[in-house]
Design a protein around this motif. Structure first.
Motif, PDB file in Angstrom:
ATOM      1  N   ALA A  12       0.823  -1.207   0.000  1.00 16.30           N
ATOM      2  CA  ALA A  12       0.000   0.000   0.000  1.00 16.30           C
ATOM      3  C   ALA A  12       0.862   1.265   0.000  1.00 16.30           C
ATOM      4  N   PHE A  13       1.948   1.249   0.792  1.00 17.48           N
ATOM      5  CA  PHE A  13       2.781   2.452   0.922  1.00 17.48           C
ATOM      6  C   PHE A  13       3.697   2.650  -0.273  1.00 17.48           C
ATOM      7  N   SER A  14       3.902   1.614  -1.113  1.00 15.64           N
ATOM      8  CA  SER A  14       4.849   1.794  -2.208  1.00 15.64           C
ATOM      9  C   SER A  14       4.154   2.018  -3.554  1.00 15.64           C
ATOM     10  N   THR A  15       2.836   2.264  -3.527  1.00 11.90           N
ATOM     11  CA  THR A  15       2.191   2.645  -4.800  1.00 11.90           C
ATOM     12  C   THR A  15       2.717   4.023  -5.194  1.00 11.90           C
ATOM     13  N   THR A  16       2.812   4.270  -6.493  1.00 15.34           N
ATOM     14  CA  THR A  16       3.401   5.549  -6.921  1.00 15.34           C
ATOM     15  C   THR A  16       2.597   6.743  -6.412  1.00 15.34           C
ATOM     16  N   TRP A  17       1.263   6.632  -6.430  1.00 13.36           N
ATOM     17  CA  TRP A  17       0.500   7.825  -6.006  1.00 13.36           C
ATOM     18  C   TRP A  17       0.735   8.140  -4.538  1.00 13.36           C
ATOM     19  N   PHE A  18       0.912   7.100  -3.710  1.00 12.79           N
ATOM     20  CA  PHE A  18       1.152   7.363  -2.283  1.00 12.79           C
ATOM     21  C   PHE A  18       2.548   7.959  -2.086  1.00 12.79           C
ATOM     22  N   LEU A  19       3.555   7.385  -2.757  1.00 11.66           N
ATOM     23  CA  LEU A  19       4.925   7.870  -2.606  1.00 11.66           C
ATOM     24  C   LEU A  19       5.088   9.305  -3.091  1.00 11.66           C
ATOM     25  N   PHE A  20       4.349   9.653  -4.140  1.00  8.87           N
ATOM     26  CA  PHE A  20       4.550  10.974  -4.747  1.00  8.87           C
ATOM     27  C   PHE A  20       3.591  12.034  -4.194  1.00  8.87           C
ATOM     28  N   ASN A  67      12.713  -0.425  -9.335  1.00  9.89           N
ATOM     29  CA  ASN A  67      12.595   0.175 -10.672  1.00  9.89           C
ATOM     30  C   ASN A  67      11.641   1.357 -10.698  1.00  9.89           C
ATOM     31  N   LEU A  68      11.476   2.010  -9.548  1.00  5.81           N
ATOM     32  CA  LEU A  68      10.546   3.141  -9.464  1.00  5.81           C
ATOM     33  C   LEU A  68      10.912   4.198 -10.506  1.00  5.81           C
ATOM     34  N   PRO A  69       9.951   4.607 -11.350  1.00  5.81           N
ATOM     35  CA  PRO A  69      10.278   5.615 -12.383  1.00  5.81           C
ATOM     36  C   PRO A  69      10.542   6.967 -11.739  1.00  5.81           C
ATOM     37  N   THR A  70      11.477   7.725 -12.329  1.00  7.26           N
ATOM     38  CA  THR A  70      11.808   9.024 -11.731  1.00  7.26           C
ATOM     39  C   THR A  70      11.624  10.177 -12.697  1.00  7.26           C
ATOM     40  N   ASP A  71      11.190   9.899 -13.965  1.00  9.92           N
ATOM     41  CA  ASP A  71      11.049  11.031 -14.903  1.00  9.92           C
ATOM     42  C   ASP A  71       9.740  11.778 -14.628  1.00  9.92           C
ATOM     43  N   ALA A  72       9.733  13.048 -15.013  1.00  8.20           N
ATOM     44  CA  ALA A  72       8.606  13.935 -14.698  1.00  8.20           C
ATOM     45  C   ALA A  72       7.273  13.369 -15.181  1.00  8.20           C
ATOM     46  N   GLN A  73       7.292  12.776 -16.371  1.00  8.68           N
ATOM     47  CA  GLN A  73       6.053  12.253 -16.953  1.00  8.68           C
ATOM     48  C   GLN A  73       5.488  11.128 -16.080  1.00  8.68           C
ATOM     49  N   ALA A  74       6.367  10.222 -15.650  1.00  3.55           N
ATOM     50  CA  ALA A  74       5.935   9.093 -14.814  1.00  3.55           C
ATOM     51  C   ALA A  74       5.393   9.581 -13.473  1.00  3.55           C
ATOM     52  N   ILE A  75       6.031  10.644 -12.941  1.00  4.13           N
ATOM     53  CA  ILE A  75       5.570  11.191 -11.653  1.00  4.13           C
ATOM     54  C   ILE A  75       4.148  11.726 -11.813  1.00  4.13           C
ATOM     55  N   GLN A  76       3.916  12.481 -12.879  1.00  2.00           N
ATOM     56  CA  GLN A  76       2.572  13.018 -13.138  1.00  2.00           C
ATOM     57  C   GLN A  76       1.550  11.899 -13.272  1.00  2.00           C
ATOM     58  N   LYS A  77       1.949  10.860 -14.015  1.00  2.00           N
ATOM     59  CA  LYS A  77       1.061   9.733 -14.246  1.00  2.00           C
ATOM     60  C   LYS A  77       0.721   9.037 -12.920  1.00  2.00           C
ATOM     61  N   GLY A  78       1.754   8.877 -12.102  1.00  2.00           N
ATOM     62  CA  GLY A  78       1.559   8.248 -10.793  1.00  2.00           C
ATOM     63  C   GLY A  78       0.572   9.020  -9.938  1.00  2.00           C
ATOM     64  N   LEU A  79       0.689  10.350  -9.989  1.00  2.00           N
ATOM     65  CA  LEU A  79      -0.209  11.183  -9.182  1.00  2.00           C
ATOM     66  C   LEU A  79      -1.640  11.121  -9.685  1.00  2.00           C
ATOM     67  N   GLN A  80      -1.808  11.000 -11.012  1.00  3.18           N
ATOM     68  CA  GLN A  80      -3.174  10.937 -11.554  1.00  3.18           C
ATOM     69  C   GLN A  80      -3.855   9.635 -11.186  1.00  3.18           C
ATOM     70  N   ARG A  81      -3.050   8.623 -10.939  1.00  2.00           N
ATOM     71  CA  ARG A  81      -3.624   7.331 -10.580  1.00  2.00           C
ATOM     72  C   ARG A  81      -4.257   7.379  -9.198  1.00  2.00           C
ATOM     73  N   ARG A  82      -4.044   8.500  -8.523  1.00  2.00           N
ATOM     74  CA  ARG A  82      -4.540   8.632  -7.152  1.00  2.00           C
ATOM     75  C   ARG A  82      -6.025   8.298  -7.091  1.00  2.00           C
ATOM     76  N   LYS A  83      -6.384   7.517  -6.085  1.00  2.00           N
ATOM     77  CA  LYS A  83      -7.775   7.064  -5.982  1.00  2.00           C
ATOM     78  C   LYS A  83      -8.719   8.253  -5.820  1.00  2.00           C
ATOM     79  N   LYS A  84      -9.948   8.079  -6.262  1.00  2.00           N
ATOM     80  CA  LYS A  84     -10.950   9.122  -6.061  1.00  2.00           C
ATOM     81  C   LYS A  84     -11.244   9.255  -4.561  1.00  2.00           C
ATOM     82  N   THR A  85     -11.233   8.129  -3.862  1.00  2.00           N
ATOM     83  CA  THR A  85     -11.572   8.174  -2.434  1.00  2.00           C
ATOM     84  C   THR A  85     -10.383   8.690  -1.644  1.00  2.00           C
ATOM     85  N   PRO A  86     -10.647   9.380  -0.525  1.00  4.56           N
ATOM     86  CA  PRO A  86      -9.537   9.895   0.266  1.00  4.56           C
ATOM     87  C   PRO A  86      -8.904   8.834   1.166  1.00  4.56           C
ATOM     88  N   GLU A  87      -9.462   7.611   1.215  1.00  5.15           N
ATOM     89  CA  GLU A  87      -8.872   6.541   2.040  1.00  5.15           C
ATOM     90  C   GLU A  87      -7.386   6.422   1.721  1.00  5.15           C
TER      91      GLU A  87
END
Length: 739
Positions: free
Chosen positions: A454-462, A508-528
Motif C-alpha cells: 500500500a505504501f509503495s504505490t506511486t500515487w502514495f509515494l509521490f 525500478n521506481l520511475p523518476t522522470d517527470a512524466q511518470a511522476i505526473q502519471k503516478g499522481l493521476q492514478r490517485r484514488k478518487k476516495t480519500p482513504e
C-alpha cells in the motif's frame, strides 16, 4: 429550622451579596454570618445556590465584597499568607482530619481543636501499598469527604486550562508548585495516599456478579479524583531539567536519599525515588488490573463493573516510566509488561474509528514507543498469545508480536484520517522490536507485506513529502528480521518471496517527470489512504464488535500537534554485547537558520538516508505557484537511491530459483512443502554483512510535555460533569468541539 428554609435563606444572602454595589463593612456580622449558618448543604446545593456567573459578577462589580467573604473570620494581618496558599494548606489539613477524612486513632471522643495541626499524617495514609503496610477500614463518609476535597484541589489547579498552549514549558502552575513544595507538610503522606488508593483499587470487589448494581461504590469516584490529582501534580517537563531518574542499581529505604536531589516538585521527586521491588510490583499489578478491567469478559452481560478512567491511568503509567527508569526496567524484566500491552492494544483497536478518542490513540502509541526503545520489550513479545480478548481483528495463532502487528495494520488500514500522523510512530515501534522477533505468524507476515504494498504505490509515494519514510521503515523491519532472525521466520520469508514483485517495482521506481505526473493521476478518487482489498482479512474473533465511530454530537477536546518522529526519538546503536550507545544527532536536526524544523518536515536524516540541508531539499522538490509542494525527478532520485533493498534482493536472488525448481520438480502448489524447505534453508555467508541494529528511543521534549498537558486537562474537563465545574468557562488550553 428545616433544610428547605435554610437553603432559602442562604440563597437570599447570595442574592443580596450579588446585587449590592456598595462595599459591605467586614464588621457587619449580621450580613456575613448568613453564609456560614450551620446548614447541611451538599456540594450540588452550593453549585445550584451560588451560580458561577453571579460570583464572576461580584468579582467584576464589587471585588471588595468578594474579598471580605473570602477573608471573613481571619484577623487582618500584614504578613498573612496569600489566600491561595491558605486555602491549599487548609485543604491538605482537612485531607488528614480525624473523623472527617481519616479514622481517629484516639479512644476518647473529646478531641482538641489543635489536633489537626499537630498530628503526624504519615500514620494516617489512606491505603496500604508503597511505604505503608496498614489498610484502614473503608469508611464511605470519609471517601465522600476526600472526593469533594480532591475536586476542590483540581478546581484550584485548573488555572492551566485558562492559559493558551505554549511551547515554553517553564510556566509552572503556581498552585501545583506550592502544593508540591516543602510548604505542604502533608506532601509525602498525601502523595502516598493518592498513589496507593489508585493502585489498590479492585473494581470487581468480592467477585459477586452485579455487585456494583446493589451497592453504591464510594471508592470509585475517590479513585478517579485521586488519579486526576496525581497526574496534574506530576505535570512536569523532564526535558528541561536534569532528569529526576536514576539507573536501576541502588538499593535502600522506600525513598532513597543517596539519589541526586531531583526536582523541587516533591511529587515528581517521590515518584522518581520509589525503588523497592515490592512497591514496583504493587504499582504494576494495580495499574494492570485496572487497565484490564474493561476487557474482562463475563458470561453475564453487565455483571462486572467497568471503570471509565483508563485514560488517566495511561497518563499515570507514562509518568511512572518517564520519571522512574528503575520502574521502567522492572516492568520490562518479566512478562508482566504484556498485562499492560494487551489492554493498550485493545484500546487502540477499539478507538481507531472514533474521532473523539484520538487522544487515547496517541497516549497508547506513545507508551508503546517508550517501551520499544528497550531491548527487553522486543524479547517479551515472543511469548505466545493465548488470552482470548474479543477484538475486531482476524483470528490468528501466534505471539504477542503478531497481535501488535495485526492491530497496527488494522489501525493504519481502517482507522480514521486523523490518525495519519501516528503512522511514523507505529512503524518505528515495529522497527524497534523487529530484530528480536523469533517467529512471525503467516497472518502477521502478510499484514506487513500488505502495508508495504500500500505504501509503495506511486500515487502514495509521490503525494506527500514524507510518505516514502514509511517504506524505509518497513524495509528496515524486513532487513532486521532476515539478518538477525532468519531461522524461525520462514513465514515472513515465504511472504516476501510471494510478493517479490513489490520489491522489484520499488527498485525500478520511475523518476522522470512524466511518470511522476502519471503516478499522481492514478490517485484514488476516495480519500482513504490505503485500500483494504487483498489484505486477506479472515473472520474476526468471536464475540468482538467492530470499532465504531463517535456518536454524532460527542464532545471532544482539541489537542496540540505532536512533534515529528525525529523530535520524539533519538537513534541508538546496539553493540555486540547488547548495550546501546546514543548516536550523535546529525547536523540536519537544526535548519540553516538555527531553528528546530517544523514537525514532520525534517525527516531525511532518520530513515537511513543522508541528511539534506533545507535549501537542498527545497531545490529538489519545487513549490508550485500555489504554494503546493510538487515532487520532482531530483527529489525522487534523492531518496530512491538510498532504499535499503540489497539484503532482500540477495535473498530473492538465492531463494526464488530454488523454490521455483521445487515447484516444477514436484509439481507443487502446496505452501506447506515450500515452508518446510524454507525452514531448513540457510543464507549464511550469502547475505551482505549485517548492518548494526538501530533503535529509535523516545526522548523527553517540551513538545510532548505540552501535548500531555492539553490531553490530560481535556480528559479532566470532559470527565467532571457532576457538578460541571468548568463548563461554559473561557477555557484557552483547548477547544471543546462536537464530533
Amino acid at each position: 429550622m428545616g433544610s428547605a428554609d435554610s437553603k432559602l435563606n442562604f440563597r437570599k444572602a447570595v442574592i443580596q451579596l450579588t446585587t449590592k454595589t456598595q462595599p459591605v463593612e467586614a464588621t457587619d456580622n449580621a450580613f456575613w454570618d448568613q453564609f456560614w449558618a450551620d446548614t447541611a448543604t451538599s456540594v450540588q446545593d452550593v453549585f445550584a445556590l451560588v451560580p458561577a456567573a453571579e460570583i464572576r459578577a461580584v468579582r467584576e462589580e464589587s471585588p471588595s465584597n468578594l474579598a471580605t467573604l473570602c477573608y471573613k473570620g481571619d484577623e487582618d494581618d500584614e504578613n498573612a499568607r496569600p489566600l491561595a496558599e491558605s486555602l491549599l494548606l487548609a485543604v491538605t489539613d482537612l485531607l488528614f482530619c480525624p473523623d472527617f477524612t481519616v479514622q481517629s486513632h484516639r479512644r476518647s471522643t473529646v478531641d482538641t481543636a489543635e489536633d489537626i495541626h499537630s498530628i503526624d499524617s504519615c500514620e494516617y495514609i489512606w491505603e496500604a501499598g508503597v511505604g505503608f503496610a496498614h489498610s484502614p477500614q473503608p469508611n464511605y463518609i470519609h471517601d465522600l469527604n476526600r472526593t469533594e476535597l480532591l475536586k476542590l484541589l483540581l478546581t484550584c489547579f485548573s488555572e492551566a486550562m485558562y492559559l493558551p498552549p505554549s511551547s515554553d514549558s517553564s510556566n509552572t502552575n503556581p498552585w501545583v508548585q506550592f502544593f508540591c513544595s516543602t510548604e505542604n507538610r502533608h506532601a509525602l503522606p498525601l502523595f502516598t495516599s493518592l498513589l496507593n488508593i489508585v493502585c489498590a483499587y479492585d473494581p470487581v470487589g468480592y467477585g459477586i456478579p452485579y455487585n456494583h448494581l446493589l451497592f453504591s461504590d464510594y471508592r470509585e469516584p475517590l479513585v478517579e479524583e485521586a488519579a486526576q490529582v496525581l497526574i496534574v501534580t506530576l505535570d512536569y517537563d523532564s526535558s528541561t531539567s536534569s532528569s529526576p531518574t536514576v539507573d536501576g542499581t541502588t538499593t535502600g529505604t522506600a525513598m532513597d536519599d543517596v539519589d541526586p536531589p531531583g526536582p523541587d516538585n516533591l511529587f515528581v521527586n517521590y515518584l522518581s525515588r520509589i525503588h523497592r521491588e515490592e512497591d514496583f510490583q504493587f504499582i504494576l499489578k494495580g495499574v494492570a488490573r485496572l487497565l484490564s478491567n474493561p476487557l474482562v469478559q463475563t458470561y453475564l452481560p453487565n455483571s462486572a463493573k467497568k471503570i471509565q478512567f483508563h485514560q488517566e491511568l495511561l497518563v499515570l503509567f507514562w509518568k511512572l516510566c518517564d520519571f522512574n527508569k528503575k520502574f521502567l526496567f522492572f516492568v520490562l524484566k518479566s512478562s508482566d509488561v504484556l498485562d499492560i500491552l494487551v489492554p493498550i492494544l485493545y484500546f487502540l483497536n477499539d478507538a481507531r474509528a472514533d474521532q473523539s478518542r484520538v487522544g487515547l490513540m496517541h497516549i497508547g502509541v506513545f507508551i508503546l514507543l517508550l517501551l520499544s526503545g528497550e531491548r527487553n520489550f522486543g524479547v517479551r513479545l515472543n511469548k505466545p498469545y493465548s488470552v482470548r480478548v474479543p477484538m475486531d481483528i482476524p483470528v490468528f495463532t501466534g505471539t504477542h508480536a503478531d497481535l501488535l502487528i495485526i492491530v497496527f495494520h488494522k489501525i493504519i488500514t481502517s482507522g480514521h484520517q486523523r490518525l495519519q500522523p501516528l503512522f511514523d510512530c507505529l512503524l518505528t515501534i515495529v522497527v524497534n522490536v523487529s530484530p528480536y522477533l523469533k517467529s512471525l505468524s503467516m497472518v502477521a507476515a502478510n499484514k506487513l507485506l500488505h502495508l508495504l504494498e500500500a505504501f509503495s504505490t506511486t500515487w502514495f509515494l509521490f503525494s506527500a513529502v514524507q510518505n516514502h519514510h514509511l517504506v524505509f521503515f518497513l524495509l528496515e523491519v524486513f532487513n532486521n528480521i532476515i539478518q538477525y532472525q532468519f531461522d524461525g521466520n520462514s513465514n515472513l520469508v515465504y511472504a516476501v518471496i510471494r510478493k517479490r514483485n513489490v520489491f522489484h517495482q520499488l527498485a525500478n521506481l520511475p523518476t522522470d517527470a512524466q511518470a511522476i505526473q502519471k503516478g499522481l493521476q492514478r490517485r484514488k478518487k476516495t480519500p482513504e489512504p490505503i485500500s483494504r482489498t487483498n489484505s486477506q482479512d479472515g473472520v474476526s474473533m468471536e464475540g468482538s464488535r467492530p470499532a465504531a465511530p463517535a456518536e454524532p454530537g460527542t464532545l471532544k477536546a482539541s489537542l496540540v500537534a505532536t512533534p515529528g518522529i525525529d523530535k520524539l526519538t533519538e537513534k541508538s546503536q546496539v553493540s555486540e554485547d547488547g548495550t546501546m550507545r546514543s548516536l550523535e544527532p546529525e547536523a540536519s536536526q537544526l535548519s540553516p537558520e538555527g531553528n528546530p524544523p517544523a514537525a514532520l518536515s525534517d525527516g531525511e536524516s532518520w530513515s537511513g538516508e543522508a541528511s539534506h540541508s533545507r535549501r537542498e531539499r527545497r531545490r529538489l522538490s519545487s513549490a508550485s505557484s500555489s504554494g503546493q509542494w510538487t515532487p520532482t525527478p531530483d527529489w525522487v532520485m534523492s531518496w530512491k537511491s538510498k532504499l535499503p533493498l540489497q539484503t532482500i534482493m540477495r535473498l530473492l536472488q538465492v531463494l526464488v530459483p530454488q523454490v521455483e525448481k521445487i515447484c516444477i520438480d514436484k509439481g507443487l502448489t502446496d505452501e506447506s512443502e515450500i515452508l518446510k524447505f524454507l525452514q531448513h534453508g540457510t543464507l549464511v555467508g550469502l547475505l551482505p554483512v549485517p548492518h548494526p541494529i538501530l533503535i529509535r528511543k523516545y526522548q523527553a521534549n517540551s513538545g510532548t510535555a505540552m501535548w500531555f498537558r492539553t490531553y490530560m486537562w481535556g480528559v479532566i474537563y470532559l470527565r467532571n460533569v457532576d457538578p460541571p465545574i468548568w463548563y461554559d468557562t473561557d477555557v484557552k488550553l483547548f477547544e471543546i468541539q462536537r464530533v
